[in-house]
Structure formats: C-alpha cells, structure tokens
Motif scaffolding. Structure first.
Motif, PDB file in Angstrom:
ATOM      1  N   LEU A   1      -4.031  13.469  -0.871  1.00 24.67           N
ATOM      2  CA  LEU A   1      -3.245  12.230  -0.958  1.00 24.67           C
ATOM      3  C   LEU A   1      -3.687  11.332  -2.115  1.00 24.67           C
ATOM      4  CD1 LEU A   1      -3.190  11.233   2.814  1.00 24.67           C
ATOM      5  CD2 LEU A   1      -1.393  12.430   1.534  1.00 24.67           C
ATOM      6  N   ARG A   2      -2.742  10.537  -2.565  1.00 21.57           N
ATOM      7  CA  ARG A   2      -3.047   9.432  -3.483  1.00 21.57           C
ATOM      8  C   ARG A   2      -2.636   8.129  -2.808  1.00 21.57           C
ATOM      9  NH1 ARG A   2       0.035   6.235  -7.312  1.00 21.57           N
ATOM     10  NH2 ARG A   2      -1.403   5.352  -8.837  1.00 21.57           N
ATOM     11  N   PHE A   3      -3.472   7.116  -2.921  1.00 18.42           N
ATOM     12  CA  PHE A   3      -3.111   5.777  -2.453  1.00 18.42           C
ATOM     13  C   PHE A   3      -3.028   4.844  -3.642  1.00 18.42           C
ATOM     14  CE2 PHE A   3      -5.095   7.836   1.165  1.00 18.42           C
ATOM     15  CZ  PHE A   3      -4.253   7.484   2.214  1.00 18.42           C
TER      16      PHE A   3
ATOM     17  N   PHE B   1      -0.908  -5.376  -5.935  1.00 16.08           N
ATOM     18  CA  PHE B   1      -1.072  -6.795  -5.593  1.00 16.08           C
ATOM     19  C   PHE B   1      -0.070  -7.629  -6.357  1.00 16.08           C
ATOM     20  CE2 PHE B   1      -5.225  -4.900  -4.863  1.00 16.08           C
ATOM     21  CZ  PHE B   1      -5.550  -5.414  -3.617  1.00 16.08           C
ATOM     22  N   ARG B   2       0.556  -8.545  -5.642  1.00 18.41           N
ATOM     23  CA  ARG B   2       1.547  -9.413  -6.278  1.00 18.41           C
ATOM     24  C   ARG B   2       1.474 -10.825  -5.694  1.00 18.41           C
ATOM     25  NH1 ARG B   2       5.800  -5.106  -4.502  1.00 18.41           N
ATOM     26  NH2 ARG B   2       5.729  -3.583  -6.193  1.00 18.41           N
ATOM     27  N   ARG B   3       1.954 -11.771  -6.484  1.00 14.66           N
ATOM     28  CA  ARG B   3       2.245 -13.096  -5.955  1.00 14.66           C
ATOM     29  C   ARG B   3       3.733 -13.078  -5.638  1.00 14.66           C
ATOM     30  NH1 ARG B   3      -0.286 -17.404  -3.556  1.00 14.66           N
ATOM     31  NH2 ARG B   3       1.562 -18.472  -2.838  1.00 14.66           N
TER      32      ARG B   3
ATOM     33  N   PHE C   1       9.490  -1.607 -17.121  1.00 18.72           N
ATOM     34  CA  PHE C   1       9.823  -0.509 -16.206  1.00 18.72           C
ATOM     35  C   PHE C   1       8.628   0.446 -16.110  1.00 18.72           C
ATOM     36  CE2 PHE C   1      14.129  -1.960 -16.813  1.00 18.72           C
ATOM     37  CZ  PHE C   1      14.749  -1.630 -15.614  1.00 18.72           C
ATOM     38  N   HIS C   2       8.361   0.897 -14.887  1.00 13.78           N
ATOM     39  CA  HIS C   2       7.234   1.810 -14.649  1.00 13.78           C
ATOM     40  C   HIS C   2       7.538   2.669 -13.433  1.00 13.78           C
ATOM     41  CE1 HIS C   2       6.641  -1.730 -12.153  1.00 13.78           C
ATOM     42  NE2 HIS C   2       6.020  -0.922 -11.313  1.00 13.78           N
ATOM     43  N   GLY C   3       6.743   3.710 -13.259  1.00  8.89           N
ATOM     44  CA  GLY C   3       6.940   4.587 -12.103  1.00  8.89           C
ATOM     45  C   GLY C   3       5.830   5.615 -12.029  1.00  8.89           C
TER      46      GLY C   3
ATOM     47  N   ILE D   1       0.870  -1.186   0.000  1.00 10.38           N
ATOM     48  CA  ILE D   1       0.000   0.000   0.000  1.00 10.38           C
ATOM     49  C   ILE D   1       0.904   1.233   0.000  1.00 10.38           C
ATOM     50  CG2 ILE D   1      -1.921   1.162   1.118  1.00 10.38           C
ATOM     51  CD1 ILE D   1      -2.554  -1.441   2.602  1.00 10.38           C
ATOM     52  N   ASN D   2       0.799   2.021  -1.059  1.00  8.58           N
ATOM     53  CA  ASN D   2       1.621   3.228  -1.205  1.00  8.58           C
ATOM     54  C   ASN D   2       0.770   4.452  -0.918  1.00  8.58           C
ATOM     55  OD1 ASN D   2       4.081   2.018  -2.277  1.00  8.58           O
ATOM     56  ND2 ASN D   2       2.868   1.544  -4.111  1.00  8.58           N
ATOM     57  N   ARG D   3       1.359   5.418  -0.226  1.00  9.54           N
ATOM     58  CA  ARG D   3       0.671   6.694   0.037  1.00  9.54           C
ATOM     59  C   ARG D   3       1.555   7.829  -0.474  1.00  9.54           C
ATOM     60  NH1 ARG D   3       0.041   8.441   6.087  1.00  9.54           N
ATOM     61  NH2 ARG D   3       2.146   9.187   5.654  1.00  9.54           N
ATOM     62  N   TYR D   4       1.005   8.594  -1.413  1.00  6.64           N
ATOM     63  CA  TYR D   4       1.738   9.699  -2.021  1.00  6.64           C
ATOM     64  C   TYR D   4       1.166  11.013  -1.519  1.00  6.64           C
ATOM     65  CZ  TYR D   4       3.138   6.276  -5.628  1.00  6.64           C
ATOM     66  OH  TYR D   4       3.629   5.186  -6.309  1.00  6.64           O
ATOM     67  N   ALA D   5       2.037  11.889  -0.999  1.00  9.91           N
ATOM     68  CA  ALA D   5       1.676  13.268  -0.690  1.00  9.91           C
ATOM     69  C   ALA D   5       2.200  14.125  -1.847  1.00  9.91           C
ATOM     70  CB  ALA D   5       2.318  13.677   0.628  1.00  9.91           C
TER      71      ALA D   5
END
Ligand code: AKG
Ligand code: MN
Length: 218
Positions: A203-205, A209-211, A186-188, A119-123
């Motif tokens: 904020l952005r969340f 999800f990964r295995r 590649f991504h970002g 879970i990423n939180r971007y300010a």
C-alpha cells in the motif's frame, strides 16, 4: 565545466515557483504517522467514495481534522461530520499538524494552519487523475502532501488540464508543498504499481493537508 552538483538534490527540489519537493522530509517520523493513520481509520474507516458521475474512486479515503473532504453524487465538498457515522471526523493528531507546519515553512509558507487532512490509501492499480485542489474557501494557504509506503509517480502539470504533466517519483517520507503561484496547479498520481514496503506492504498512503475553511476573524 564543473557539473552542477545540486541539480538533482531531492532534499529541496523546486518543481515550479511556489512548489517544492522535500525529499525524505518526513522520514524520521513516518512510523509515527502510520500509527496515527491506523488509529484514525479505526474511528473513520477508509472508504471508496462515489464520484458525481456515479463512478467509484479507486483510491480509498478518510479524513481527520475539523473539516473532511468528501465526494458523492452531489459533488465535492468539505463536511464537519463523517457521513458514514454522523460523528465529527477524528481530531488531527498534533504530530500531523506539526509536520505540515514545518514542511510549509521550509517551502516559504509561514503560519500554515491546516484544518483538514485527507488521508488517501492506494492499492496496486489505484490512481488519481489530474485535478486541482480547489474546494477550499480560499486558495491563499498552501497544500502539504506527504507520501508513505510504496513509491508512486506524481504527475505535476500546469494551470490548464491540457498542460503536459512532468513526472516525479515520490518515496516513503517525501513531502510536496505547493502554494502561491503554484496553488492551483493540476496534479495527480499515476496508476500504482505492485511493490512492497516493509511498513505498509503493497500500500501507499498520502496525507494531504489543507486550509479548507476561512480563518477565524478573531
Ligand atoms: O496521493 C497524492 O500524492 C496526491 C493526493 C491528492 O492530490 C489529493 O488528495 O488531492
Ligand atoms: Mn490533489
């Protein structure tokens, strides 16, 4: 000649073979997802992880699921326990797993069994530089990535870091799925610009999800 009415259809936009942007796919369940993020963060708070080189990531992170992604001076890896508390990462809420499976299936990847949700939180000002998701035991399962809150600009590159990335705006409820031939693309995320969203403020969340670990050989 008639214009191609579907050229810009964001409901299922092919980014590359094996990579799809599913515009608004999670919109109807976004509020429930945000509530589960808040609950998860009570047990495993957001934190700014250290990078191997001693820097600090501008994106704040936490995890739920059997495995959680962490970074520190030793590098990147998955752990069963939250290093902050020594306890297991919070369980993955059933609505998370269900969404990830439906999105993967819509993109053509059946039976996705995620065991990790970062879970990423971007300010405003946070960014995630170009990278591959490659700390998982195998790369045969897709990545499912859900955007919530203020819009962000997704950088979608190629197989080499030097490939010039294309840019796609990601909005509240958008889902991106990539796997198969696109799995190691590649991504970002470009530096987040100040904006307001009714449910998340500035904020952005993001749910990724990964295995992470090998499937059980039962
Ligand atoms: O925030 C996003 O949309 C992408 C996140 C990501 O690529 C990652 O966590 O590995
Ligand atoms: Mn990634």
């Amino acid at each position: 000649m008639l214009p191609d009415l579907f050229a810009d259809d964001r409901t299922k936009l092919a980014l590359d073979p094996g990579a799809w942007l599913l515009g608004g796919f999670a919109l109807g369940e976004a509020s429930a997802l945000l509530a589960e993020i808040a609950r998860t963060a009570q047990a495993a708070p957001f934190r700014h992880l250290e990078t191997r080189s001693g820097g600090t990531m501008s994106v704040a992170m936490t995890n739920c699921g059997a495995a959680g992604w962490v970074s520190d001076r030793r590098g990147y890896r998955y752990t069963e326990d939250d290093p902050l508390s020594g306890r297991r990462w919070p369980a993955m809420p059933p609505c998370f797993r269900d969404l990830a499976r439906r999105a993967a299936e819509t993109a053509g990847f059946r039976n996705f069994e995620p065991d990790a949700c970062l879970i990423n939180r971007y300010a405003p000002g946070s960014r995630l530089s170009l990278h591959q998701d490659r700390d998982e035991a195998r790369h045969d399962a897709p990545i499912v990535s859900v955007s919530l809150g203020v819009p962000a600009r997704f950088l979608w590159g190629g197989r080499e870091r030097s490939d010039r990335p294309r840019r796609h705006d990601l909005f509240h409820g958008d889902v991106v799925v990539w796997g198969g031939p696109a799995r190691l693309t590649f991504h970002g995320i470009d530096t987040l610009r100040a904006a307001h969203h009714a449910e998340t403020g500035d904020l952005r969340f993001n749910l990724t999800f990964r295995r992470a670990r090998l499937p059980d050989l039962a």
